[in-house]
Write a protein that holds these residues in place. Structure first.
Motif: not given
Length: 152
Positions: A90-106
Motif C-alpha cells: 500500500l502506497v503511504t507516500r507518493e511514489v515516483t521514479a525518484t522515490g516514495g514509500l510503501v507499506h509492505l509485509s508489515g
C-alpha cells in the motif's frame, strides 16, 4: 532392413514421448536405437530383441527412477527480500521514479515506480515487481484514474 524398422520405431516412440512426457516411451525409443545399432552391425533378430529388452529394462530400472526423483523435487523457495517480489503493498507516500514509500509485509519500504512515467498517489494498492537493494520497484495493481478527467 531390420535396422530401418528399429529406427522408425525409435522415431515414433520419441515423438510419442514428446507428446506424453512420461519418460517411458523415451526410454523405449532409446532401446529401439540400440537394437537398430545391433541390426546395423549384422546381429540376428533374436540378438536384436535381446538388445532391445536389456536396454529397455536397464532404462526402466535405473534411469527412470533417478529422473522421476529429480523431477519431483519441491520448488525453490524464495527467502529474504526475494520473497517480497510479487506481493501487494500500500502506497503511504507518493511514489515516483525518484522515490516514495510503501507499506509492505508489515514494514515501510522505500519505493520507486517501475514505470518511470508513473506517479502513484497514497492509498493505491501496488504489486512489487522487483527489489533493488532496500527499494521496492512497484506498479499499480489497478489502472490509475486519469488526473485530467478528475479536474473537470
Amino acid at each position: 532392413m531390420w535396422w530401418l524398422l528399429w529406427l522408425t520405431a525409435a522415431v515414433l516412440l520419441g515423438a510419442a514421448e514428446f507428446v506424453t512426457l512420461t519418460l517411458f516411451l523415451g526410454l523405449m525409443a532409446g532401446a529401439s536405437l540400440t537394437a537398430a545399432v545391433a541390426a546395423g552391425l549384422g546381429a540376428s533378430l533374436p540378438v536384436q530383441l535381446l538388445t532391445f529388452a536389456l536396454a529397455s529394462g536397464a532404462g526402466l530400472a535405473v534411469i527412470r527412477p533417478i529422473a522421476k526423483r529429480n523431477l519431483a523435487q519441491p520448488p525453490v523457495s524464495r527467502d529474504g527480500s526475494d520473497a517480497l517480489v510479487g506481493r501487494s503493498a500500500l502506497v503511504t507516500r507518493e511514489v515516483t521514479a525518484t522515490g516514495g514509500l510503501v507499506h509492505l509485509s508489515g514494514e515501510d519500504w522505500s519505493a520507486r515506480a517501475y514505470d518511470e512515467d508513473l506517479v502513484i498517489p497514497p492509498g493505491v494498492r501496488v504489486d512489487v515487481f522487483q527489489i533493488e537493494g532496500a527499494t521496492a520497484l512497484v506498479h499499480p495493481r489497478d489502472p490509475l484514474p486519469d488526473p485530467e478527467l478528475e479536474e473537470k
